[in-house]
Design a protein around this motif. Structure first.
Motif, short mmCIF file in Angstrom:
data_model
loop_
_atom_site.label_atom_id
_atom_site.label_comp_id
_atom_site.label_asym_id
_atom_site.label_seq_id
_atom_site.Cartn_x
_atom_site.Cartn_y
_atom_site.Cartn_z
N ARG A 180 22.05 -23.01 -50.59
CA ARG A 180 22.09 -23.28 -52.03
C ARG A 180 21.69 -22.06 -52.85
O ARG A 180 22.12 -21.91 -54.00
N LYS A 181 20.91 -21.18 -52.26
CA LYS A 181 20.51 -19.97 -52.97
C LYS A 181 21.68 -19.03 -53.18
O LYS A 181 21.76 -18.34 -54.20
N HIS A 182 22.61 -18.99 -52.23
CA HIS A 182 23.67 -17.98 -52.27
C HIS A 182 25.07 -18.54 -52.52
O HIS A 182 25.97 -17.78 -52.89
N VAL A 183 25.29 -19.83 -52.31
CA VAL A 183 26.62 -20.42 -52.45
C VAL A 183 26.67 -21.21 -53.75
O VAL A 183 25.93 -22.19 -53.91
N ARG A 184 27.55 -20.80 -54.66
CA ARG A 184 27.66 -21.45 -55.95
C ARG A 184 28.70 -22.57 -55.96
O ARG A 184 28.64 -23.46 -56.80
N GLU A 185 29.66 -22.51 -55.07
CA GLU A 185 30.70 -23.54 -55.03
C GLU A 185 30.10 -24.85 -54.54
O GLU A 185 29.67 -24.97 -53.39
N ARG A 186 30.10 -25.85 -55.40
CA ARG A 186 29.47 -27.13 -55.06
C ARG A 186 30.15 -27.79 -53.87
O ARG A 186 29.50 -28.41 -53.03
N TRP A 187 31.46 -27.63 -53.78
CA TRP A 187 32.19 -28.26 -52.68
C TRP A 187 31.85 -27.62 -51.34
O TRP A 187 31.78 -28.31 -50.32
N ALA A 188 31.62 -26.31 -51.34
CA ALA A 188 31.26 -25.63 -50.09
C ALA A 188 29.88 -26.10 -49.61
O ALA A 188 29.69 -26.36 -48.41
N VAL A 189 28.92 -26.23 -50.53
CA VAL A 189 27.59 -26.73 -50.17
C VAL A 189 27.69 -28.15 -49.62
O VAL A 189 27.06 -28.50 -48.61
N LEU A 190 28.51 -28.98 -50.29
CA LEU A 190 28.68 -30.36 -49.86
C LEU A 190 29.20 -30.45 -48.43
O LEU A 190 28.66 -31.19 -47.59
N TYR A 191 30.23 -29.67 -48.12
CA TYR A 191 30.84 -29.76 -46.79
C TYR A 191 29.97 -29.12 -45.72
O TYR A 191 29.95 -29.59 -44.57
N ILE A 192 29.25 -28.07 -46.05
CA ILE A 192 28.33 -27.49 -45.07
C ILE A 192 27.28 -28.52 -44.67
O ILE A 192 26.96 -28.69 -43.47
N GLU A 193 26.74 -29.23 -45.65
CA GLU A 193 25.74 -30.25 -45.34
C GLU A 193 26.34 -31.36 -44.48
O GLU A 193 25.71 -31.86 -43.55
N ARG A 194 27.57 -31.74 -44.75
CA ARG A 194 28.23 -32.78 -43.94
C ARG A 194 28.48 -32.28 -42.52
O ARG A 194 28.37 -33.05 -41.56
N TRP A 195 28.87 -31.02 -42.37
CA TRP A 195 29.10 -30.49 -41.02
C TRP A 195 27.79 -30.48 -40.21
O TRP A 195 27.80 -30.75 -39.02
N LEU A 196 26.70 -30.14 -40.86
CA LEU A 196 25.42 -30.13 -40.15
C LEU A 196 25.03 -31.52 -39.68
O LEU A 196 24.38 -31.68 -38.64
N LYS A 197 25.41 -32.54 -40.44
CA LYS A 197 25.02 -33.92 -40.11
C LYS A 197 26.08 -34.66 -39.30
O LYS A 197 25.86 -35.82 -38.93
N ALA A 198 27.20 -34.02 -39.01
CA ALA A 198 28.28 -34.69 -38.28
C ALA A 198 27.80 -35.16 -36.91
O ALA A 198 27.01 -34.49 -36.23
N GLU A 199 28.28 -36.32 -36.50
CA GLU A 199 27.91 -36.86 -35.19
C GLU A 199 28.47 -35.99 -34.07
O GLU A 199 29.42 -35.22 -34.26
N VAL A 200 27.85 -36.15 -32.90
CA VAL A 200 28.30 -35.45 -31.70
C VAL A 200 28.76 -36.48 -30.68
O VAL A 200 28.03 -37.43 -30.39
#
Length: 445
Positions: A180-200
């Motif tokens: 969040r400190k370096h990425v201004r695109e809200r959609w990129a932050v949203l999807y990064i967070e979803r990728w981190l939480k994706a099931e395995v």
């Protein structure tokens, strides 16, 4: 007059589809993502190839409805409705027992990750430390190795750092703070967070929730790992001990110290720092190394070697000016990497390919041989040459089997010698040497 290169017909067809529908829902779109960003991400994923994810869909199958699949992915990403599917977990055996978990996203998810990576990497990469080399544009493992070699000559001690289970234990909260400190695109932050939480999806088919870590195998994982370690390690070192030298390639780290006392002090400090970031040093694999050479021979410190990026740094006999040899602390292909090459040669089964022609054999093996030569032949090449010459032993066995000449070693040797003299470029490694190791071939046949 300069003519701009045109996109392929497929790209034009994809970006034009469907114009009316796109315009009718344009007002409902949440994010601005150009269709060509998705197209170029697809091209990059296709070039990198890769396995299928949880949907078992290969790149070839994805391309059967390429325009529709890309449009659907773009439509979901711009609307904020894209939900990453589970990541397929596979286990890769490790050299020191155990297994290394890899996460394989689906083809569509790899494209989506590439879209985000291509957008944010130019913004994040410039903040990284100059001694961070892993997975960065314009930097390579050889750059890190060359710098390590120079600094091992300048300073006597090395702290070889191993972070225990880094990719599995990476703290999501701390990482997202940096994102969040370096990425201004809200959609990129949203999807990064979803990728981190994706099931395995585990090998047995069961699914697990993810609370920490980022999967090795994900397109965006190396960039996120670099961002995390930039703050957990690089920036901390620069702030707390600006005169400390280090090289970092992802989570592989080498630190250079002036004394044994300083190396112990750094290890204790680093252990505390990593604990603050939810990580820990591997107690056995993290070690202090003395860079012994011709001039540094004081004491009898037991650890005088370490591995870094497939190379082993240790005291070796090296040639100086003229014919003088001396003891230098230099890198060469590591014993484990050499063992892996020998295993690859053995497991391929030369004798089962007796129906092949020598041209077909060369076509199969030359890309592999060149890969070994290009990577492991950059430093102390003679060590790799000894290993790669094992190929000639298997070539002799293959020829003896092909021509049923098991008892005629000299015939096999003369046959290969004539072959080499007639076409030095037939096998990639033949260009390195002026002669064959005939005694090795004799043992082989």
């Amino acid at each position: 007059m300069t003519v701009e290169p045109r996109e392929p017909v497929e790209a034009a067809a994809y970006t034009d589809q469907p114009r009316k529908r796109e315009e009718s829902v344009c007002g409902a779109k949440s994010f601005v993502i150009d269709k060509m960003e998705v197209w170029r991400a697809y091209q990059q994923v296709k070039a990198n190839r890769g396995s299928a994810g949880v949907d078992a869909q290969s790149i070839k199958e994805f391309e059967e409805n390429l325009k529709g699949n890309l449009y659907k992915l773009w439509n979901r990403m711009v609307s904020g409705s894209y939900i990453p599917p589970a990541v397929r977990r596979i286990e890769i055996p490790k050299r020191d027992a155990g297994a290394r978990p890899l996460g394989i996203p689906t083809v569509a998810d790899r494209i989506a990750q590439t879209v985000v990576k291509r957008r944010i990497e130019p913004l994040i990469d410039p903040i990284f430390h100059n001694d961070s080399y892993g997975y960065r544009p314009g930097r390579s493992a050889h750059d890190a190795l060359a710098q390590t070699r120079q600094r091992c000559w300048a300073r006597d001690w090395v702290l070889d750092v191993d972070i225990k289970g880094f990719f599995d234990n990476l703290d999501h909260r701390l990482l997202m703070r940096a994102v969040r400190k370096h990425v201004r695109e809200r959609w990129a932050v949203l999807y990064i967070e979803r990728w981190l939480k994706a099931e395995v999806q585990m090998p047995d088919g069961s699914k697990r929730a993810t609370t920490a870590g980022t999967p090795q195998g994900g397109v965006i994982s190396p960039l996120l790992a670099n961002l995390f370690l930039h703050y957990a390690f690089d920036a901390w070192v620069q702030r707390e001990m600006p005169n400390m030298w280090f090289e970092r390639y992802a989570d592989d780290i080498v630190c250079h110290c002036n004394s044994l006392k300083q190396a112990h002090w750094l290890r204790n400090k680093l252990q505390q720092r990593l604990a603050q970031c939810g990580l820990q040093l591997h107690p056995q694999k993290t070690k202090i190394v003395y860079c012994r050479d011709e001039k540094r021979t004081q004491g009898h410190y037991p650890v005088i070697r370490f591995d870094f990026l497939g190379y082993e740094f240790r005291p070796r006999s090296v040639k100086r000016q003229g014919d003088r040899y001396t003891l230098g602390f230099v890198p060469a292909i590591s014993p484990q990497a050499a063992k892996d090459i020998r295993r690859s040669l053995k497991e391929w089964g030369f004798r089962r390919k007796s129906t092949w022609t020598v041209e077909r054999l060369a076509h199969h093996w030359n890309p592999i041989l060149r890969g070994w030569m290009q990577y492991y032949g950059q430093f102390h090449r003679s060590k790799l040459q000894t290993v790669i010459n094992q190929f000639d032993r298997w070539l002799a066995k293959w020829m003896a089997s092909k021509y049923d000449r098991h008892q005629r070693s000299q015939w096999v040797l003369s046959k290969i010698a004539r072959m080499r003299e007639g076409n030095r470029n037939l096998f990639a490694h033949w260009q390195w040497t002026d002669r064959f190791s005939d005694h090795a071939w004799t043992r082989a046949v």
